[in-house]
Design a protein around this motif. Structure first.
Motif, mmCIF file in Angstrom:
data_model
loop_
_atom_site.group_PDB
_atom_site.id
_atom_site.type_symbol
_atom_site.label_atom_id
_atom_site.label_comp_id
_atom_site.label_asym_id
_atom_site.label_seq_id
_atom_site.Cartn_x
_atom_site.Cartn_y
_atom_site.Cartn_z
ATOM 1 N N TRP A 45 0.789 -1.223 0.009
ATOM 2 C CA TRP A 45 -0.162 -0.083 0.059
ATOM 3 C C TRP A 45 0.763 1.237 0.128
ATOM 4 O O TRP A 45 0.323 2.355 0.219
ATOM 5 C CB TRP A 45 -1.121 0.204 1.316
ATOM 6 C CG TRP A 45 -1.727 -1.206 1.659
ATOM 7 C CD1 TRP A 45 -1.645 -2.368 0.981
ATOM 8 C CD2 TRP A 45 -2.245 -1.593 2.547
ATOM 9 N NE1 TRP A 45 -2.207 -3.527 1.352
ATOM 10 C CE2 TRP A 45 -2.712 -3.148 2.766
ATOM 11 C CE3 TRP A 45 -2.660 -0.952 3.792
ATOM 12 C CZ2 TRP A 45 -3.458 -3.519 3.515
ATOM 13 C CZ3 TRP A 45 -3.501 -1.450 4.938
ATOM 14 C CH2 TRP A 45 -3.721 -2.780 4.780
ATOM 15 N N SER A 103 7.326 6.132 10.328
ATOM 16 C CA SER A 103 6.366 5.291 9.873
ATOM 17 C C SER A 103 4.903 5.528 10.387
ATOM 18 O O SER A 103 4.723 6.456 11.092
ATOM 19 C CB SER A 103 6.727 3.863 10.486
ATOM 20 O OG SER A 103 6.389 3.772 11.874
ATOM 21 N N GLY A 104 3.975 4.507 9.666
ATOM 22 C CA GLY A 104 2.668 4.963 10.064
ATOM 23 C C GLY A 104 2.308 4.664 11.702
ATOM 24 O O GLY A 104 1.648 5.542 12.253
ATOM 25 N N SER A 105 2.947 3.611 12.072
ATOM 26 C CA SER A 105 2.774 3.424 13.587
ATOM 27 C C SER A 105 3.463 4.665 14.541
ATOM 28 O O SER A 105 2.675 5.087 15.340
ATOM 29 C CB SER A 105 3.590 2.199 13.762
ATOM 30 O OG SER A 105 3.219 0.933 13.245
ATOM 31 N N VAL A 108 0.768 7.350 14.404
ATOM 32 C CA VAL A 108 -0.246 7.290 15.088
ATOM 33 C C VAL A 108 -0.024 7.492 16.602
ATOM 34 O O VAL A 108 -0.699 8.121 17.572
ATOM 35 C CB VAL A 108 -1.185 6.064 14.778
ATOM 36 C CG1 VAL A 108 -2.033 5.712 15.922
ATOM 37 C CG2 VAL A 108 -1.461 5.800 13.401
ATOM 38 N N TYR A 136 -7.102 -1.138 12.535
ATOM 39 C CA TYR A 136 -5.629 -1.338 12.513
ATOM 40 C C TYR A 136 -5.028 -0.124 12.437
ATOM 41 O O TYR A 136 -5.318 0.691 11.616
ATOM 42 C CB TYR A 136 -5.329 -2.159 11.331
ATOM 43 C CG TYR A 136 -3.653 -2.465 11.273
ATOM 44 C CD1 TYR A 136 -3.162 -3.597 11.897
ATOM 45 C CD2 TYR A 136 -3.047 -1.838 10.338
ATOM 46 C CE1 TYR A 136 -1.832 -3.769 11.875
ATOM 47 C CE2 TYR A 136 -1.733 -1.886 10.470
ATOM 48 C CZ TYR A 136 -1.016 -2.888 11.278
ATOM 49 O OH TYR A 136 0.316 -3.162 11.481
ATOM 50 N N HIS A 137 -3.984 0.180 13.443
ATOM 51 C CA HIS A 137 -3.474 1.549 13.196
ATOM 52 C C HIS A 137 -1.892 1.188 13.496
ATOM 53 O O HIS A 137 -0.944 2.077 13.680
ATOM 54 C CB HIS A 137 -3.781 2.337 14.562
ATOM 55 C CG HIS A 137 -5.188 2.628 14.708
ATOM 56 N ND1 HIS A 137 -5.418 3.639 13.611
ATOM 57 C CD2 HIS A 137 -6.393 2.228 15.241
ATOM 58 C CE1 HIS A 137 -7.054 3.677 13.565
ATOM 59 N NE2 HIS A 137 -7.330 2.702 14.633
ATOM 60 N N GLY A 138 -1.337 0.006 13.450
ATOM 61 C CA GLY A 138 0.245 -0.361 13.346
ATOM 62 C C GLY A 138 0.303 -1.430 14.333
ATOM 63 O O GLY A 138 -0.361 -2.116 14.963
ATOM 64 N N GLU A 196 -10.024 5.056 11.082
ATOM 65 C CA GLU A 196 -9.315 5.095 9.785
ATOM 66 C C GLU A 196 -10.420 5.494 9.057
ATOM 67 O O GLU A 196 -11.652 4.976 8.823
ATOM 68 C CB GLU A 196 -9.005 3.686 9.328
ATOM 69 C CG GLU A 196 -7.859 2.984 10.042
ATOM 70 C CD GLU A 196 -7.877 1.618 9.714
ATOM 71 O OE1 GLU A 196 -7.483 0.998 8.669
ATOM 72 O OE2 GLU A 196 -8.395 0.927 10.667
ATOM 73 N N ASP A 230 -6.609 8.744 11.000
ATOM 74 C CA ASP A 230 -5.122 7.956 10.436
ATOM 75 C C ASP A 230 -5.564 7.370 8.920
ATOM 76 O O ASP A 230 -6.009 6.563 8.617
ATOM 77 C CB ASP A 230 -5.314 6.389 11.303
ATOM 78 C CG ASP A 230 -4.372 5.462 10.932
ATOM 79 O OD1 ASP A 230 -3.378 5.911 10.037
ATOM 80 O OD2 ASP A 230 -4.052 4.530 11.492
ATOM 81 N N VAL A 232 -3.062 6.945 6.744
ATOM 82 C CA VAL A 232 -1.774 6.514 6.852
ATOM 83 C C VAL A 232 -2.070 5.498 5.436
ATOM 84 O O VAL A 232 -1.179 5.245 4.469
ATOM 85 C CB VAL A 232 -1.196 5.425 7.896
ATOM 86 C CG1 VAL A 232 -0.145 4.483 7.389
ATOM 87 C CG2 VAL A 232 -0.778 6.190 8.943
ATOM 88 N N MET A 233 -3.294 4.500 5.375
ATOM 89 C CA MET A 233 -3.427 3.738 4.155
ATOM 90 C C MET A 233 -4.502 4.818 3.025
ATOM 91 O O MET A 233 -4.031 4.807 1.923
ATOM 92 C CB MET A 233 -4.223 2.601 4.466
ATOM 93 C CG MET A 233 -4.280 1.525 3.369
ATOM 94 S SD MET A 233 -5.881 1.943 2.398
ATOM 95 C CE MET A 233 -7.191 1.140 3.452
ATOM 96 N N LYS A 259 2.827 5.879 4.393
ATOM 97 C CA LYS A 259 2.715 5.221 3.206
ATOM 98 C C LYS A 259 3.069 5.878 1.982
ATOM 99 O O LYS A 259 4.160 6.342 1.540
ATOM 100 C CB LYS A 259 1.610 4.396 3.257
ATOM 101 C CG LYS A 259 1.646 3.327 4.086
ATOM 102 C CD LYS A 259 0.380 2.211 4.331
ATOM 103 C CE LYS A 259 0.756 0.874 5.058
ATOM 104 N NZ LYS A 259 -0.257 0.919 5.848
HETATM 105 C C1 LIG Z 1 -0.022 0.324 7.538
HETATM 106 C C2 LIG Z 1 -0.822 1.360 8.572
HETATM 107 C C3 LIG Z 1 -0.378 1.747 9.635
HETATM 108 C C4 LIG Z 1 1.149 1.238 10.264
HETATM 109 O O1 LIG Z 1 2.185 1.816 9.347
HETATM 110 P P1 LIG Z 1 3.426 1.511 9.319
HETATM 111 O O2 LIG Z 1 4.358 2.407 8.443
HETATM 112 O O3 LIG Z 1 3.256 -0.098 8.862
HETATM 113 O O4 LIG Z 1 4.045 1.382 10.791
HETATM 114 C C5 LIG Z 1 -1.141 2.593 10.644
HETATM 115 N N1 LIG Z 1 -2.268 2.850 10.162
HETATM 116 C C6 LIG Z 1 -2.924 2.357 8.951
HETATM 117 C C7 LIG Z 1 -4.557 2.719 8.737
HETATM 118 C C8 LIG Z 1 -2.163 1.558 8.156
HETATM 119 O O5 LIG Z 1 -2.830 1.036 6.956
#
Ligand SMILES: *Cc1c(COP(=O)(O)O)cnc(C)c1O
Length: 421
Positions: A45, A103-105, A108, A136-138, A196, A230, A232-233, A259
């Motif tokens: 992603w 990173s996404g984690s 968050v 899902y947040h990491g 999300e 969030d 991230v995705m 991402k």
């Molecule tokens: C992938 C993802 C994360 C975590 O991102 P990383 O870069 O893998 O740590 C957090 N929130 C959402 C919605 C994601 O899809």
């Protein structure tokens, strides 16, 4: 010799030795043998425009002539400044402050700390977090705590902290979700709602409408609860708009991006916050400092790649490409309608989902690994989430590419039904 590498989300006892990728090109991964595999999930992603977009690669080449890592307390640098200004400009109005991580984690985690820090600095006792079922947040302890509990995190359960959970809004169940949110907010203990926007990714590509997100905004604002988006995705065009929040016409208090922020070329994240949150940490009292840092915060090369990504969004018809991918999905996805082996078809933006009707659903459903192998043998990288097959291709994907992807999906479903997999 076998490799010493321990791969992510991999059961090595069940997986054969890994093929090596020798190069990437547009929508394709190129194996060492020269075989081209369609990257139908954008390498988890992250890849938006396509692998190795020339402008992003060029920006990285230029940046490495000047920079490596630069400490980001004490100093700033132009790529980070330019990127921050660009992010503030394209984000919903009011998100005026940009905090970098990698990173996404961590984006968050930073959001969560900003929310709690704000109430702490104001002397208000609010520390509960509301999350949505299946989210899902990491994969850090903090972000796992806020995500759906299950096989992924059962071993770490003793370390995970408690959160309040609202149900996922199934069609017809929207009011129940809003009532649940309002009931929790009314307690006065809640610091933030973390969601999300529009699509729950790793939780099975579950989708809910923008009107509901807009209602979340109204309710949280009414009770002084921060809304953390969030993205991230969902960010960077995945849901059909640059950000999913745009579809609900809302400004969250905190926005998490990662991402696709560099087009997928390098790791980087940004957490954007309102002036209210920044100002709660702005004080001559050093105890009110926002105490967070990663060593690689605002890496200049990654920031330069992200600046190039912003330029691509400005100078190239990215949304038109996304519209094309949407149309291609629509054309092929709905041809699968009426197949008794399919429980649900859904689509939002560049994400298309084929949910299989299988008795044992969920992530450990054994159809996932079988299909994954089948798809890869036929030259397409698709990693079903249990019985949920999805496509999330880079925006440079062509009709021929997606025809290939849908053909292998149809074939895979047939083979599964005949017991041939
Ligand atoms: C992938 C993802 C994360 C975590 O991102 P990383 O870069 O893998 O740590 C957090 N929130 C959402 C919605 C994601 O899809």
């Amino acid at each position: 010799m076998t490799s010493p590498i321990w791969h992510p989300f991999t059961q090595h006892a069940l997986e054969p030795a890994f093929q090596k990728i020798a190069a990437t090109d547009g929508a394709y991964l190129i194996e060492e043998s020269g075989r081209r595999v369609l990257d139908a999930i954008s390498s988890w992603w992250v890849i938006t425009h396509g692998h190795r977009h020339p402008l992003i690669m060029q920006a990285i080449r230029h940046a490495v002539d000047r920079y490596d890592q630069v400490i980001f307390a004490e100093y700033s640098h132009e790529p980070a400044e330019e990127l921050a200004k660009g992010l503030v400009k394209l984000a919903p109005q009011g998100l005026n402050h940009v905090f970098y991580s990698d990173s996404g984690s961590t984006a968050v985690e930073v959001a969560l700390k900003m929310a709690l820090g704000t109430f702490h600095n104001r002397g208000e006792k609010r520390s509960r977090i509301i999350v949505m079922e299946h989210s899902y947040h990491g994969d850090t302890i903090g972000t796992m705590s806020m995500g759906e509990r299950g096989v992924f995190n059962a071993a770490y359960e003793p370390l995970l902290f408690g959160v309040d959970v609202i149900p996922f809004p199934e069609a017809g169940g929207e009011q129940e979700v809003l009532d649940s949110l309002e009931g929790l907010c009314r307690s006065g203990q809640t610091a933030a709602l973390l969601v999300e926007p529009l699509v729950l990714g790793a939780g099975g590509m579950r989708m809910y409408p923008p009107q509901l997100l807009a209602r979340f905004r109204e309710i949280t604002r009414h009770y002084g609860v921060f809304l953390i988006a969030d993205e991230v995705m969902t960010g960077w065009g995945r849901t059909g708009t640059l950000l999913a929040c745009e579809q609900a016409q809302i400004t969250p208090d905190i926005l998490c991006l990662s991402k696709g922020i560099t087009g997928g070329a390098l790791p980087l994240a940004a957490t954007l916050a309102t002036s209210e949150i920044f100002e709660a940490h702005y004080s001559t009292d050093r105890r009110k400092t926002f105490f967070h840092s990663s060593s690689y915060t605002a890496n200049p090369i990654a920031c330069a790649a992200a600046v190039a990504n912003l330029d691509i969004w400005k100078s190239e018809p990215v949304l038109d490409r996304i519209r094309t991918v949407e149309d291609l999905h629509r054309h092929r996805l709905w041809q699968l309608e009426g197949n008794a082996r399919i429980a649900d078809l859904r689509q939002m933006g560049t994400i298309a989902v084929v949910e299989l009707a299988v008795p044992a659903g969920g992530y450990l459903s054994n159809v996932g690994p079988k299909l994954r192998r089948f798809f890869r043998e036929r030259g397409v990288l698709i990693r079903p989430l249990g019985n949920v097959i999805y496509l999330m291709p880079p925006y440079c994907v062509t009709q021929a590419d997606l025809d290939l992807a849908y053909n292998v999906i149809s074939e895979g479903i047939e083979q599964l039904a005949r017991g041939a997999l």
